[in-house]
Design a protein around this motif. Structure first.
Motif, PDB file in Angstrom:
ATOM      1  N   PHE A 299      15.692 -19.782 -85.872  1.00 39.50           N
ATOM      2  CA  PHE A 299      14.784 -20.269 -86.770  1.00 39.50           C
ATOM      3  C   PHE A 299      13.380 -19.603 -87.046  1.00 39.50           C
ATOM      4  N   VAL A 300      13.042 -19.303 -88.345  1.00 42.61           N
ATOM      5  CA  VAL A 300      11.984 -18.371 -88.759  1.00 42.61           C
ATOM      6  C   VAL A 300      10.667 -19.281 -88.728  1.00 42.61           C
ATOM      7  N   THR A 301       9.744 -18.855 -88.248  1.00 41.99           N
ATOM      8  CA  THR A 301       8.383 -19.595 -88.145  1.00 41.99           C
ATOM      9  C   THR A 301       7.316 -18.596 -88.367  1.00 41.99           C
ATOM     10  N   ASP A 302       6.130 -19.310 -88.899  1.00 47.87           N
ATOM     11  CA  ASP A 302       4.959 -18.499 -88.782  1.00 47.87           C
ATOM     12  C   ASP A 302       3.838 -19.041 -87.775  1.00 47.87           C
TER      13      ASP A 302
ATOM     14  N   MET B   3      -9.541  -9.900 -87.816  1.00 48.88           N
ATOM     15  CA  MET B   3      -8.581  -9.146 -87.463  1.00 48.88           C
ATOM     16  C   MET B   3      -7.118  -9.827 -87.957  1.00 48.88           C
ATOM     17  N   THR B   4      -6.094  -9.430 -88.543  1.00 52.22           N
ATOM     18  CA  THR B   4      -4.835 -10.003 -88.863  1.00 52.22           C
ATOM     19  C   THR B   4      -4.055  -9.554 -87.734  1.00 52.22           C
ATOM     20  N   ALA B   5      -2.845 -10.263 -87.717  1.00 57.17           N
ATOM     21  CA  ALA B   5      -1.732 -10.408 -86.870  1.00 57.17           C
ATOM     22  C   ALA B   5      -1.297  -9.091 -86.807  1.00 57.17           C
ATOM     23  N   GLY B   6      -1.262  -8.244 -87.692  1.00 55.31           N
ATOM     24  CA  GLY B   6      -0.580  -6.934 -87.787  1.00 55.31           C
ATOM     25  C   GLY B   6      -1.543  -6.029 -87.119  1.00 55.31           C
ATOM     26  N   GLU B   7      -2.744  -6.381 -86.909  1.00 58.72           N
ATOM     27  CA  GLU B   7      -3.837  -5.395 -86.269  1.00 58.72           C
ATOM     28  C   GLU B   7      -3.998  -5.759 -84.754  1.00 58.72           C
ATOM     29  N   LEU B   8      -3.187  -6.639 -84.250  1.00 61.27           N
ATOM     30  CA  LEU B   8      -3.216  -6.858 -82.915  1.00 61.27           C
ATOM     31  C   LEU B   8      -2.676  -5.846 -81.994  1.00 61.27           C
ATOM     32  N   SER B   9      -3.384  -5.430 -81.052  1.00 62.12           N
ATOM     33  CA  SER B   9      -2.783  -4.264 -80.069  1.00 62.12           C
ATOM     34  C   SER B   9      -1.688  -4.632 -79.364  1.00 62.12           C
TER      35      SER B   9
ATOM     36  N   ASN C 177       3.618 -11.597 -88.812  1.00 62.42           N
ATOM     37  CA  ASN C 177       3.185 -12.725 -89.423  1.00 62.42           C
ATOM     38  C   ASN C 177       4.268 -13.851 -89.290  1.00 62.42           C
ATOM     39  N   TYR C 178       5.504 -13.396 -89.076  1.00 62.25           N
ATOM     40  CA  TYR C 178       6.757 -14.319 -89.039  1.00 62.25           C
ATOM     41  C   TYR C 178       7.351 -13.837 -87.616  1.00 62.25           C
TER      42      TYR C 178
END
Length: 185
Positions: free
Chosen positions: A73-76, A1-7, A47-48
């Motif tokens: 600040f931008v982080t992953d 599962m990718t982060a984009g698929e998290l409910s 993702n970010y």
């Protein structure tokens, strides 16, 4: 599962948990985290993320490092390959340690080894399980060189990672936002 698929529920649970983390005093009673917990907001791809509050930590060892991650600040978060997310998700008790580590890898005010050692020290303070600390620490020692080098190259080419303006559209990804003019500090 990718982060984009998290409910949506999983994302809300993460945000509530991130906001609920409280600073812990060091054994000497002196807090290492300064200020309230920092809010972290995802871009649409999950993702970010960017910080909505400053995140400050200091080491009370003989090196006495202090890290101040600025607002925007931008982080992953934890740069853990997705194949390992079941055991070590991007968001967990080590999230603030990962943000501090990302900031050190971006700004490079110290050696890579010092940055990795601070990651370990912050995880220890946050009471992350010892096996996770060892696994994450060994992972960055083994595989972090490429990120360190890529960050230096990206900065040299003019990439920025500290926002002065935040997205107001929840459908904006980091890839879309970072090309907007005048959004960086």
């Amino acid at each position: 599962m990718t982060a984009g698929e998290l409910s949506r529920d999983a994302r809300q649970v993460f945000m509530r948990a991130a906001l609920a983390v409280k600073p812990k005093p060091s054994p000497a009673g002196k807090p290492k985290f300064l200020g309230p917990p920092a809010a972290v907001v995802p871009f649409s791809d999950w993702n970010y993320y960017y910080t909505r509050d400053p995140l400050e930590w200091h080491s009370d060892t003989d090196t006495n490092h202090k890290v101040s991650v600025p607002i925007g600040f931008v982080t992953d978060l934890a740069s853990i390959p997705s194949a390992f997310w079941t055991l070590l998700p991007k968001t967990a008790s080590y999230t603030y340690a990962a943000i501090i580590h990302d900031y050190l890898y971006w700004t490079q005010p110290c050696s890579r080894e010092d940055a990795d050692n601070m990651l370990k020290a912050v995880m220890e303070e946050l009471k992350v399980a010892e096996l996770k600390i060892v696994t994450i620490y060994q992972g960055v020692r083994f595989g972090g060189e490429a990120s360190w080098t890529n960050n230096a190259a990206a900065k040299a080419k003019g990439e920025k990672r500290v926002l002065k303006l935040f997205p107001t559209d929840m459908k904006i990804s980091w890839e879309q936002w970072k090309i907007e003019p005048d959004v960086f500090a």
